[in-house]
Motif scaffolding. Sequence first.
Motif, PDB file in Angstrom:
ATOM      1  N   MET A  74      41.712 -11.892 -46.457  1.00 19.14           N
ATOM      2  CA  MET A  74      42.697 -12.624 -45.667  1.00 19.14           C
ATOM      3  C   MET A  74      44.076 -12.591 -46.303  1.00 19.14           C
ATOM      4  SD  MET A  74      40.465 -15.889 -44.411  1.00 19.14           S
ATOM      5  CE  MET A  74      39.639 -16.204 -45.960  1.00 19.14           C
ATOM      6  N   LYS A  75      44.123 -12.378 -47.611  1.00 19.12           N
ATOM      7  CA  LYS A  75      45.380 -12.395 -48.338  1.00 19.12           C
ATOM      8  C   LYS A  75      45.495 -11.137 -49.185  1.00 19.12           C
ATOM      9  CE  LYS A  75      45.583 -17.389 -48.813  1.00 19.12           C
ATOM     10  NZ  LYS A  75      45.719 -18.492 -49.761  1.00 19.12           N
ATOM     11  N   MET A  76      46.729 -10.738 -49.447  1.00 18.24           N
ATOM     12  CA  MET A  76      46.978  -9.600 -50.321  1.00 18.24           C
ATOM     13  C   MET A  76      46.498  -9.934 -51.730  1.00 18.24           C
ATOM     14  SD  MET A  76      50.795  -8.673 -49.134  1.00 18.24           S
ATOM     15  CE  MET A  76      51.021  -6.987 -48.652  1.00 18.24           C
ATOM     16  N   ASP A  77      46.079  -8.922 -52.446  1.00 14.54           N
ATOM     17  CA  ASP A  77      45.645  -9.056 -53.840  1.00 14.54           C
ATOM     18  C   ASP A  77      44.497 -10.051 -54.001  1.00 14.54           C
ATOM     19  OD1 ASP A  77      47.643  -7.222 -54.643  1.00 14.54           O
ATOM     20  OD2 ASP A  77      49.117  -8.842 -54.659  1.00 14.54           O
ATOM     21  N   SER A  78      43.661 -10.138 -52.988  1.00 20.82           N
ATOM     22  CA  SER A  78      42.497 -11.017 -53.046  1.00 20.82           C
ATOM     23  C   SER A  78      41.240 -10.171 -52.915  1.00 20.82           C
ATOM     24  CB  SER A  78      42.557 -12.041 -51.915  1.00 20.82           C
ATOM     25  OG  SER A  78      41.356 -12.773 -51.835  1.00 20.82           O
ATOM     26  N   ASP A  79      40.149 -10.658 -53.464  1.00 17.74           N
ATOM     27  CA  ASP A  79      38.873  -9.975 -53.259  1.00 17.74           C
ATOM     28  C   ASP A  79      37.909 -10.862 -52.475  1.00 17.74           C
ATOM     29  OD1 ASP A  79      38.257 -11.850 -55.148  1.00 17.74           O
ATOM     30  OD2 ASP A  79      37.398 -10.462 -56.586  1.00 17.74           O
ATOM     31  N   ASN A  80      38.409 -11.985 -51.946  1.00 16.20           N
ATOM     32  CA  ASN A  80      37.575 -12.911 -51.192  1.00 16.20           C
ATOM     33  C   ASN A  80      37.720 -12.634 -49.695  1.00 16.20           C
ATOM     34  OD1 ASN A  80      36.151 -15.019 -50.095  1.00 16.20           O
ATOM     35  ND2 ASN A  80      37.494 -16.614 -50.880  1.00 16.20           N
ATOM     36  N   PHE A  81      36.643 -12.211 -49.088  1.00 15.11           N
ATOM     37  CA  PHE A  81      36.685 -11.963 -47.650  1.00 15.11           C
ATOM     38  C   PHE A  81      35.577 -12.706 -46.916  1.00 15.11           C
ATOM     39  CE2 PHE A  81      34.665  -8.269 -49.673  1.00 15.11           C
ATOM     40  CZ  PHE A  81      33.407  -8.305 -49.100  1.00 15.11           C
ATOM     41  N   ARG A  82      35.023 -13.703 -47.541  1.00 14.66           N
ATOM     42  CA  ARG A  82      33.933 -14.466 -46.947  1.00 14.66           C
ATOM     43  C   ARG A  82      34.401 -15.092 -45.631  1.00 14.66           C
ATOM     44  NH1 ARG A  82      31.332 -18.999 -50.639  1.00 14.66           N
ATOM     45  NH2 ARG A  82      33.546 -19.335 -50.889  1.00 14.66           N
ATOM     46  N   ASP A  83      33.764 -14.680 -44.540  1.00 12.12           N
ATOM     47  CA  ASP A  83      34.067 -15.192 -43.196  1.00 12.12           C
ATOM     48  C   ASP A  83      35.535 -15.050 -42.804  1.00 12.12           C
ATOM     49  OD1 ASP A  83      31.407 -15.961 -42.672  1.00 12.12           O
ATOM     50  OD2 ASP A  83      31.687 -17.778 -43.851  1.00 12.12           O
ATOM     51  N   SER A  84      36.195 -13.991 -43.251  1.00 14.20           N
ATOM     52  CA  SER A  84      37.601 -13.779 -42.902  1.00 14.20           C
ATOM     53  C   SER A  84      37.754 -13.551 -41.401  1.00 14.20           C
ATOM     54  CB  SER A  84      38.179 -12.595 -43.681  1.00 14.20           C
ATOM     55  OG  SER A  84      37.523 -11.393 -43.340  1.00 14.20           O
ATOM     56  N   SER A  85      38.918 -13.897 -40.884  1.00 16.23           N
ATOM     57  CA  SER A  85      39.164 -13.795 -39.446  1.00 16.23           C
ATOM     58  C   SER A  85      39.061 -12.359 -38.936  1.00 16.23           C
ATOM     59  CB  SER A  85      40.530 -14.382 -39.098  1.00 16.23           C
ATOM     60  OG  SER A  85      41.553 -13.723 -39.802  1.00 16.23           O
ATOM     61  N   ILE A  86      39.398 -11.389 -39.757  1.00 11.91           N
ATOM     62  CA  ILE A  86      39.330  -9.995 -39.315  1.00 11.91           C
ATOM     63  C   ILE A  86      37.893  -9.591 -38.986  1.00 11.91           C
ATOM     64  CG2 ILE A  86      39.088  -8.823 -41.552  1.00 11.91           C
ATOM     65  CD1 ILE A  86      41.284  -6.851 -40.485  1.00 11.91           C
ATOM     66  N   GLN A  87      36.922 -10.264 -39.599  1.00 13.91           N
ATOM     67  CA  GLN A  87      35.523  -9.960 -39.298  1.00 13.91           C
ATOM     68  C   GLN A  87      35.170 -10.365 -37.863  1.00 13.91           C
ATOM     69  OE1 GLN A  87      32.560 -10.696 -42.436  1.00 13.91           O
ATOM     70  NE2 GLN A  87      34.302 -11.225 -43.735  1.00 13.91           N
ATOM     71  N   GLY A  88      35.768 -11.444 -37.373  1.00 17.36           N
ATOM     72  CA  GLY A  88      35.556 -11.836 -35.984  1.00 17.36           C
ATOM     73  C   GLY A  88      36.123 -10.801 -35.022  1.00 17.36           C
ATOM     74  N   VAL A  89      37.306 -10.294 -35.338  1.00 23.99           N
ATOM     75  CA  VAL A  89      37.926  -9.238 -34.527  1.00 23.99           C
ATOM     76  C   VAL A  89      37.062  -7.981 -34.574  1.00 23.99           C
ATOM     77  CG1 VAL A  89      39.959  -7.749 -34.310  1.00 23.99           C
ATOM     78  CG2 VAL A  89      40.242 -10.181 -34.879  1.00 23.99           C
ATOM     79  N   MET A  90      36.574  -7.663 -35.761  1.00 18.68           N
ATOM     80  CA  MET A  90      35.719  -6.492 -35.965  1.00 18.68           C
ATOM     81  C   MET A  90      34.458  -6.586 -35.095  1.00 18.68           C
ATOM     82  SD  MET A  90      34.197  -5.297 -39.638  1.00 18.68           S
ATOM     83  CE  MET A  90      32.793  -6.378 -39.725  1.00 18.68           C
TER      84      MET A  90
ATOM     85  N   PRO B 295      37.825  -1.517 -50.828  1.00 22.12           N
ATOM     86  CA  PRO B 295      37.504  -1.023 -52.168  1.00 22.12           C
ATOM     87  C   PRO B 295      36.603  -1.950 -52.987  1.00 22.12           C
ATOM     88  CG  PRO B 295      39.879  -0.981 -51.776  1.00 22.12           C
ATOM     89  CD  PRO B 295      39.256  -1.639 -50.610  1.00 22.12           C
ATOM     90  N   THR B 296      36.550  -3.226 -52.658  1.00 16.12           N
ATOM     91  CA  THR B 296      35.723  -4.141 -53.445  1.00 16.12           C
ATOM     92  C   THR B 296      34.248  -4.077 -53.058  1.00 16.12           C
ATOM     93  OG1 THR B 296      36.049  -6.030 -51.953  1.00 16.12           O
ATOM     94  CG2 THR B 296      37.659  -5.736 -53.721  1.00 16.12           C
ATOM     95  N   LEU B 297      33.924  -3.413 -51.948  1.00 21.66           N
ATOM     96  CA  LEU B 297      32.525  -3.280 -51.533  1.00 21.66           C
ATOM     97  C   LEU B 297      31.869  -2.122 -52.259  1.00 21.66           C
ATOM     98  CD1 LEU B 297      32.603  -3.779 -47.657  1.00 21.66           C
ATOM     99  CD2 LEU B 297      31.568  -5.290 -49.354  1.00 21.66           C
ATOM    100  N   ASP B 298      30.663  -2.357 -52.710  1.00 19.84           N
ATOM    101  CA  ASP B 298      29.917  -1.314 -53.408  1.00 19.84           C
ATOM    102  C   ASP B 298      28.683  -0.932 -52.584  1.00 19.84           C
ATOM    103  OD1 ASP B 298      29.457   0.487 -55.439  1.00 19.84           O
ATOM    104  OD2 ASP B 298      28.317  -0.937 -56.656  1.00 19.84           O
ATOM    105  N   THR B 299      28.870  -0.805 -51.277  1.00 21.25           N
ATOM    106  CA  THR B 299      27.788  -0.446 -50.368  1.00 21.25           C
ATOM    107  C   THR B 299      28.273   0.639 -49.425  1.00 21.25           C
ATOM    108  OG1 THR B 299      28.419  -2.099 -48.717  1.00 21.25           O
ATOM    109  CG2 THR B 299      26.860  -2.806 -50.404  1.00 21.25           C
ATOM    110  N   VAL B 300      27.355   1.259 -48.708  1.00 25.38           N
ATOM    111  CA  VAL B 300      27.727   2.284 -47.729  1.00 25.38           C
ATOM    112  C   VAL B 300      27.853   1.683 -46.330  1.00 25.38           C
ATOM    113  CG1 VAL B 300      26.745   4.195 -49.039  1.00 25.38           C
ATOM    114  CG2 VAL B 300      25.325   2.983 -47.380  1.00 25.38           C
ATOM    115  N   GLU B 301      27.400   0.434 -46.186  1.00 27.38           N
ATOM    116  CA  GLU B 301      27.457  -0.228 -44.885  1.00 27.38           C
ATOM    117  C   GLU B 301      27.710  -1.721 -45.078  1.00 27.38           C
ATOM    118  OE1 GLU B 301      24.743   1.005 -41.492  1.00 27.38           O
ATOM    119  OE2 GLU B 301      24.023  -1.042 -41.884  1.00 27.38           O
ATOM    120  N   PHE B 302      28.479  -2.309 -44.142  1.00 27.09           N
ATOM    121  CA  PHE B 302      28.739  -3.737 -44.138  1.00 27.09           C
ATOM    122  C   PHE B 302      28.714  -4.206 -42.689  1.00 27.09           C
ATOM    123  CE2 PHE B 302      31.620  -7.350 -43.732  1.00 27.09           C
ATOM    124  CZ  PHE B 302      31.144  -8.200 -44.715  1.00 27.09           C
ATOM    125  N   ASN B 303      27.870  -5.173 -42.388  1.00 27.37           N
ATOM    126  CA  ASN B 303      27.736  -5.677 -41.008  1.00 27.37           C
ATOM    127  C   ASN B 303      27.582  -4.548 -39.988  1.00 27.37           C
ATOM    128  OD1 ASN B 303      27.886  -8.239 -42.000  1.00 27.37           O
ATOM    129  ND2 ASN B 303      29.829  -8.754 -41.050  1.00 27.37           N
TER     130      ASN B 303
END
Length: 167
Positions: free
Chosen positions: A85-101, A116-124
């Motif tokens: 949700m914010k620049m220079d953050s690694d916290n995306f828990r329930d971020s608004s962009i996920q709702g848009v996604m 870049p902070t995700l270490d997986t090949v898939e998310f949601n």
Amino acid sequence: SLDTKQIIKGVSMDPRIGNHYNNPSFGYGGYCLPKDTKQLLANYADVPNNIMTAIVDANRTRKLHIADMILKRSPKVVGIYRLTMKMDSDNFRDSSIQGVMEIIKGSGTEVVLYEPTLDTVEFNQCRVIKDFNEFKDITDVVVANRFSDELKDIIDKVYTRDLFSRD
């Protein structure tokens, strides 16, 4: 009275609020606020009120509007640039962009992520693209909650509501 140009330049109508609140986003998100507003609705279900319902509804409406604006571009692949949700953050828990996604994904449009902070090949149920150049190449629209200089070379693809390139 202030006109829109003055407001966009960062002039606040109320000096107690400050300019940093005049930069729109994709709605509110995070761990606490969505949960808290829904809890308040439940706590006061028997008390006549409109404001809490309006806040929750407005947030949902905002995300639907953002998704609609993106889908009007008829993209085959939508890229989500950062989940934070914010620049220079690694916290995306329930971020608004996920709702848009989720709304975009629900339309049948492919959604890929660059986070870049995700270490997986898939998310949601969306592919996570590790290589930024590949991400830029395969996407028709790139959705960015906050604009970054690394997006300048694909500015024509970027959809953002970030007026000031800052939080």
